[in-house]
Design an enzyme around this catalytic site. Sequence first.
Site, PDB file in Angstrom:
ATOM      1  N   CYS A 261       9.693   1.387  10.377  1.00 48.33           N
ATOM      2  CA  CYS A 261       8.470   2.413  10.048  1.00 48.33           C
ATOM      3  C   CYS A 261       8.347   2.998  11.564  1.00 48.33           C
ATOM      4  O   CYS A 261       9.235   3.947  11.815  1.00 48.33           O
ATOM      5  CB  CYS A 261       7.167   1.493  10.042  1.00 48.33           C
ATOM      6  SG  CYS A 261       5.734   2.413   9.394  1.00 48.33           S
ATOM      7  N   TYR A 306       3.884  10.431   9.453  1.00 44.76           N
ATOM      8  CA  TYR A 306       5.125  11.052  10.284  1.00 44.76           C
ATOM      9  C   TYR A 306       6.288  10.816   9.678  1.00 44.76           C
ATOM     10  O   TYR A 306       6.594   9.645   9.056  1.00 44.76           O
ATOM     11  CB  TYR A 306       4.858  10.650  11.831  1.00 44.76           C
ATOM     12  CG  TYR A 306       3.763  11.088  12.489  1.00 44.76           C
ATOM     13  CD1 TYR A 306       3.682  11.988  13.301  1.00 44.76           C
ATOM     14  CD2 TYR A 306       2.687  10.011  12.375  1.00 44.76           C
ATOM     15  CE1 TYR A 306       2.326  12.586  13.777  1.00 44.76           C
ATOM     16  CE2 TYR A 306       1.253  10.445  12.910  1.00 44.76           C
ATOM     17  CZ  TYR A 306       1.122  11.344  13.803  1.00 44.76           C
ATOM     18  OH  TYR A 306       0.062  11.771  14.241  1.00 44.76           O
ATOM     19  N   HIS A 345       8.871  -0.171   4.173  1.00 46.06           N
ATOM     20  CA  HIS A 345       8.725  -1.292   4.649  1.00 46.06           C
ATOM     21  C   HIS A 345       9.634  -2.339   3.880  1.00 46.06           C
ATOM     22  O   HIS A 345       9.063  -2.606   2.814  1.00 46.06           O
ATOM     23  CB  HIS A 345       7.290  -1.640   4.543  1.00 46.06           C
ATOM     24  CG  HIS A 345       6.352  -1.177   5.732  1.00 46.06           C
ATOM     25  ND1 HIS A 345       6.263  -1.959   6.779  1.00 46.06           N
ATOM     26  CD2 HIS A 345       5.713  -0.062   5.963  1.00 46.06           C
ATOM     27  CE1 HIS A 345       5.431  -1.368   7.786  1.00 46.06           C
ATOM     28  NE2 HIS A 345       5.067  -0.210   7.069  1.00 46.06           N
ATOM     29  N   GLU A 347      10.168  -5.448   4.018  1.00 47.16           N
ATOM     30  CA  GLU A 347       9.289  -6.659   3.570  1.00 47.16           C
ATOM     31  C   GLU A 347       8.166  -6.500   2.438  1.00 47.16           C
ATOM     32  O   GLU A 347       7.577  -7.489   2.055  1.00 47.16           O
ATOM     33  CB  GLU A 347       8.495  -7.379   4.921  1.00 47.16           C
ATOM     34  CG  GLU A 347       7.315  -6.727   5.170  1.00 47.16           C
ATOM     35  CD  GLU A 347       7.216  -5.174   5.792  1.00 47.16           C
ATOM     36  OE1 GLU A 347       6.264  -4.473   5.678  1.00 47.16           O
ATOM     37  OE2 GLU A 347       8.258  -4.694   5.892  1.00 47.16           O
TER      38      GLU A 347
END
Length: 372
Positions: A261, A306, A345, A347
């Site tokens: 990220c 972003y 992500h 996870e």
Amino acid sequence: MTYCKRGTEGLIYLEDGTLLRGCGFGAKGVRYGEVVFTTAMNGYPESMTDPSYRGQILIITHPLVGNYGVPNPIVRNGILQNFESEQIQIEGLVVTEETDPSKWNSSKSLHQWMAEQGIPGVSSVDTRLLVKKVRTLGSMMGVIASGEHVEDPRKYIEMRYDEIDFTKFTSPKSPIIHQNNSPDIIVLVDCGIKHGILEELYKTGFTIVRVPCKSSADEIMNYSPKGIVFGNGPGNPNILKDLVKNFSAVMEYKLPTLGICLGHQVATLALGGNVRKMKFGHRAINKPVTDISNNKCYISTHNHGYGVYKEDIPPDTQIWFVNPDDGVVEGLIHKRLPLITTQFHPEARPGPNDTTWVFQKFKKMVIKDEGN
């Protein structure tokens, strides 16, 4: 006039002049922030405690929120299992309907939780209208008020979201160690880490040392790490000059490195690429990403405003993942250095675990490096 079950009125204001009045819940008060939305149908405790949402007013598009309440925290090895941080991170919450909970492990209602932590919420407003505004005009500043009479919401907007370094609120002040079976250390540069990332890193068997976001390369290398992770965090990566500088210095040691990220964005900047503000970002738990190497598509969790586009990638890197919907680069691999990144992500939490294998790939990089 809208009937408010808690007897409290509320409002949400967008800086384009849109003003919707509804019912207040949670804490009484006024907050300002960047107005964003998520299309996730569940996982609101995880989303609301995600440090990447710091400084933002979150609209949840699913019409019923609060159905299963809020559980008691479960902690293992110093890592939260059902929240992404120790506190609510959003500035405020906007929903169509805030419902009373009905689940066996609920310890309190969404309203109670937010009231305890000082976070205002607004319900009984047209969230579809708000989301269409944000999609059309882009993310914008806004004001949320619950139980407070507000004449001119505009005066509450003190600073622009893009101008604030939110990592000073979400980064730990000193190192935190999560001891594991292996004495080998992975240093995690913590700018506001999600505990889901912590949990997946802990599963690799390495001892995890979380260091403050602005830690220098020397401070990081003092731990003699076998690998380094730059995790997620809030705000505009383009103003995090020290973090970018430290990333560049760390890469000189050529250790296996994973960026997630914000870490993906910082890696891009440190290596000479560009990161741009997106119109309204990706915030969902069902976004597709395609692995360019084998053309496999995975469903993944996203929370970023972003992005890196194909023309923005740094020299000596190749695209690993791309979002097939809009072409945003969702992962990079360095051609010479042991560096991999994901914008999404892996996870999840909340979301699907299709891409948790990324952490195992990083583990293999570390083990391979140890063998050299």
